[in-house]
Design a protein around this motif. Structure first.
Motif, PDB file in Angstrom:
ATOM      1  N   ASP B  59      20.936  -3.815 -10.702  1.00 36.75           N
ATOM      2  CA  ASP B  59      19.479  -3.674 -10.710  1.00 36.75           C
ATOM      3  C   ASP B  59      18.944  -4.525 -11.861  1.00 36.75           C
ATOM      4  O   ASP B  59      18.943  -4.092 -13.016  1.00 36.75           O
ATOM      5  CB  ASP B  59      19.084  -2.205 -10.892  1.00 36.75           C
ATOM      6  CG  ASP B  59      17.573  -2.009 -10.840  1.00 36.75           C
ATOM      7  OD1 ASP B  59      17.122  -0.866 -11.031  1.00 36.75           O
ATOM      8  OD2 ASP B  59      16.829  -2.995 -10.613  1.00 36.75           O
ATOM      9  N   GLY B  60      18.532  -5.727 -11.510  1.00 36.59           N
ATOM     10  CA  GLY B  60      18.016  -6.633 -12.543  1.00 36.59           C
ATOM     11  C   GLY B  60      19.085  -6.988 -13.557  1.00 36.59           C
ATOM     12  O   GLY B  60      20.170  -7.457 -13.199  1.00 36.59           O
ATOM     13  N   ARG B  61      18.799  -6.715 -14.800  1.00 31.74           N
ATOM     14  CA  ARG B  61      19.766  -7.052 -15.865  1.00 31.74           C
ATOM     15  C   ARG B  61      20.894  -6.032 -15.992  1.00 31.74           C
ATOM     16  O   ARG B  61      21.824  -6.232 -16.762  1.00 31.74           O
ATOM     17  CB  ARG B  61      19.021  -7.145 -17.205  1.00 31.74           C
ATOM     18  CG  ARG B  61      17.977  -8.260 -17.274  1.00 31.74           C
ATOM     19  CD  ARG B  61      17.380  -8.383 -18.675  1.00 31.74           C
ATOM     20  NE  ARG B  61      16.659  -7.183 -19.085  1.00 31.74           N
ATOM     21  CZ  ARG B  61      17.059  -6.381 -20.070  1.00 31.74           C
ATOM     22  NH1 ARG B  61      18.153  -6.652 -20.755  1.00 31.74           N
ATOM     23  NH2 ARG B  61      16.343  -5.306 -20.383  1.00 31.74           N
ATOM     24  N   LEU B  75      28.650   0.046 -17.884  1.00 36.30           N
ATOM     25  CA  LEU B  75      27.288  -0.477 -17.706  1.00 36.30           C
ATOM     26  C   LEU B  75      27.219  -1.813 -18.417  1.00 36.30           C
ATOM     27  O   LEU B  75      27.531  -1.898 -19.607  1.00 36.30           O
ATOM     28  CB  LEU B  75      26.262   0.491 -18.304  1.00 36.30           C
ATOM     29  CG  LEU B  75      24.812   0.017 -18.324  1.00 36.30           C
ATOM     30  CD1 LEU B  75      24.269  -0.078 -16.895  1.00 36.30           C
ATOM     31  CD2 LEU B  75      23.944   0.950 -19.162  1.00 36.30           C
ATOM     32  N   HIS B  76      26.814  -2.848 -17.681  1.00 37.16           N
ATOM     33  CA  HIS B  76      26.664  -4.166 -18.249  1.00 37.16           C
ATOM     34  C   HIS B  76      25.181  -4.510 -18.330  1.00 37.16           C
ATOM     35  O   HIS B  76      24.442  -4.327 -17.339  1.00 37.16           O
ATOM     36  CB  HIS B  76      27.383  -5.225 -17.397  1.00 37.16           C
ATOM     37  CG  HIS B  76      28.861  -5.090 -17.414  1.00 37.16           C
ATOM     38  ND1 HIS B  76      29.699  -6.177 -17.264  1.00 37.16           N
ATOM     39  CD2 HIS B  76      29.679  -4.014 -17.575  1.00 37.16           C
ATOM     40  CE1 HIS B  76      30.960  -5.774 -17.326  1.00 37.16           C
ATOM     41  NE2 HIS B  76      30.965  -4.471 -17.507  1.00 37.16           N
ATOM     42  N   ILE B  77      24.769  -4.993 -19.453  1.00 36.76           N
ATOM     43  CA  ILE B  77      23.384  -5.420 -19.632  1.00 36.76           C
ATOM     44  C   ILE B  77      23.412  -6.902 -20.003  1.00 36.76           C
ATOM     45  O   ILE B  77      23.975  -7.288 -21.030  1.00 36.76           O
ATOM     46  CB  ILE B  77      22.683  -4.623 -20.757  1.00 36.76           C
ATOM     47  CG1 ILE B  77      22.815  -3.116 -20.525  1.00 36.76           C
ATOM     48  CG2 ILE B  77      21.199  -5.007 -20.817  1.00 36.76           C
ATOM     49  CD1 ILE B  77      22.283  -2.266 -21.671  1.00 36.76           C
ATOM     50  N   VAL B  78      22.823  -7.712 -19.102  1.00 35.84           N
ATOM     51  CA  VAL B  78      22.833  -9.156 -19.338  1.00 35.84           C
ATOM     52  C   VAL B  78      21.485  -9.763 -18.933  1.00 35.84           C
ATOM     53  O   VAL B  78      21.086  -9.584 -17.773  1.00 35.84           O
ATOM     54  CB  VAL B  78      23.942  -9.852 -18.515  1.00 35.84           C
ATOM     55  CG1 VAL B  78      23.977 -11.350 -18.831  1.00 35.84           C
ATOM     56  CG2 VAL B  78      25.295  -9.227 -18.782  1.00 35.84           C
ATOM     57  N   PRO B  79      20.802 -10.512 -19.784  1.00 36.78           N
ATOM     58  CA  PRO B  79      21.096 -10.638 -21.212  1.00 36.78           C
ATOM     59  C   PRO B  79      20.529  -9.443 -21.978  1.00 36.78           C
ATOM     60  O   PRO B  79      19.519  -8.860 -21.573  1.00 36.78           O
ATOM     61  CB  PRO B  79      20.335 -11.924 -21.576  1.00 36.78           C
ATOM     62  CG  PRO B  79      19.162 -11.934 -20.641  1.00 36.78           C
ATOM     63  CD  PRO B  79      19.644 -11.291 -19.356  1.00 36.78           C
ATOM     64  N   SER B  80      21.131  -9.101 -23.059  1.00 36.33           N
ATOM     65  CA  SER B  80      20.648  -7.981 -23.873  1.00 36.33           C
ATOM     66  C   SER B  80      19.367  -8.379 -24.604  1.00 36.33           C
ATOM     67  O   SER B  80      19.219  -9.526 -25.045  1.00 36.33           O
ATOM     68  CB  SER B  80      21.707  -7.572 -24.901  1.00 36.33           C
ATOM     69  OG  SER B  80      22.899  -7.197 -24.251  1.00 36.33           O
ATOM     70  N   GLN B  81      18.468  -7.408 -24.725  1.00 38.33           N
ATOM     71  CA  GLN B  81      17.191  -7.638 -25.410  1.00 38.33           C
ATOM     72  C   GLN B  81      17.004  -6.572 -26.490  1.00 38.33           C
ATOM     73  O   GLN B  81      17.522  -5.451 -26.352  1.00 38.33           O
ATOM     74  CB  GLN B  81      16.039  -7.549 -24.409  1.00 38.33           C
ATOM     75  CG  GLN B  81      16.109  -8.596 -23.308  1.00 38.33           C
ATOM     76  CD  GLN B  81      15.050  -8.397 -22.242  1.00 38.33           C
ATOM     77  OE1 GLN B  81      14.299  -7.417 -22.267  1.00 38.33           O
ATOM     78  NE2 GLN B  81      14.979  -9.324 -21.298  1.00 38.33           N
ATOM     79  N   PRO B  82      16.242  -6.887 -27.526  1.00 37.13           N
ATOM     80  CA  PRO B  82      16.036  -5.891 -28.595  1.00 37.13           C
ATOM     81  C   PRO B  82      15.484  -4.563 -28.067  1.00 37.13           C
ATOM     82  O   PRO B  82      15.838  -3.494 -28.575  1.00 37.13           O
ATOM     83  CB  PRO B  82      15.021  -6.582 -29.516  1.00 37.13           C
ATOM     84  CG  PRO B  82      15.313  -8.042 -29.342  1.00 37.13           C
ATOM     85  CD  PRO B  82      15.670  -8.193 -27.871  1.00 37.13           C
TER      86      PRO B  82
END
Lengths: 115, 113
Positions: B59-61, B75-82
């Motif tokens: 789902d998106g990032r 859980l992968h978050i790409v790209p990570s944001q603040p």
């Protein structure tokens, strides 16, 4: 606008007192829950109500009594508070308790401190 | 007995890079898994879920991977944001007890510039 609200946000009280935490949801959901997050950050379910009827009661002392006056409210009353009751309590709701993977919406939490 | 475990209490990742949060479970009856995100002084908010009939949901990032044989999800978050800086909880439920979510203890993710 708040979907699930809890009052109060902070509660500091003495041992032995009786206190209540209120929870209200305006999402039209059928099911509401109470969770306890202890000092180790472990979030554990306490109770679940579906249409004002108790469906989950997880080995919680009798001093804890949930009350659901209507589908939109699930209040938590705690008698004879003990030091170990200090925690953050979260209320949550979902549309249908029996729908696989139904998302639960959480309130902001109530930090209870027992002195 | 902790049926859902998040063994990393914290994770620090640079902005733009991948964040990988891990979760292990012991109960083979679990077949639905969810990730929740929690900001300070707020309740957990639902992020993404996966059923045991799948091994990946995107789902998106955010992408969740499920390895049933290893009883492990990530859980992968790409790209990570603040703005992703928060505590992430893994949760699981059984088919016939779907309203009873069992949560892990959470992983605090910090995304720095």
């Amino acid at each position: 606008d708040t979907a699930v609200s809890q009052t109060p946000k902070y509660l500091v009280t003495q041992m032995g007192n009786d206190k209540s935490i209120k929870c209200e949801q305006n999402l039209g959901h059928d099911t509401m829950y109470w969770y306890k997050q202890d000092s180790k950050k472990f979030l554990k379910i306490m109770f679940s109500y579906n249409n004002k009827e108790l469906i989950i009661n997880e080995t919680v002392p009798n001093r804890f009594s949930p009350k659901s006056p209507d589908k939109a409210h699930l209040n938590l009353h705690i008698n004879s508070l003990e030091l170990g009751d200090s925690a953050v309590y979260f209320c949550a709701s979902s549309q249908d308790a029996f729908l696989t993977g139904d998302t639960q919406y959480f309130g902001p939490g109530t930090r209870l401190t027992v002195l | 007995d902790q049926q859902v475990k998040q063994n990393s209490p914290s994770l620090s990742v640079q902005e733009g890079r991948i964040s990988i949060l891990n979760c292990d479970y012991t109960n083979s009856m679990f077949d639905y898994f969810l990730w929740y995100k929690k900001y300070p002084a707020e309740g957990p908010t639902f992020l993404i879920s996966i059923s045991s009939i799948k091994d990946k949901n995107e789902d998106g990032r955010f992408t969740v991977f499920l390895n049933k044989s290893a009883k492990h999800l990530s859980l992968h978050i790409v790209p990570s944001q603040p703005g992703d800086s928060a505590v992430y909880f893994c949760a699981a439920s059984e088919t016939y007890n779907t309203d009873k979510l069992i949560f892990g203890t959470g992983t605090r993710l910090q995304v720095f510039p």
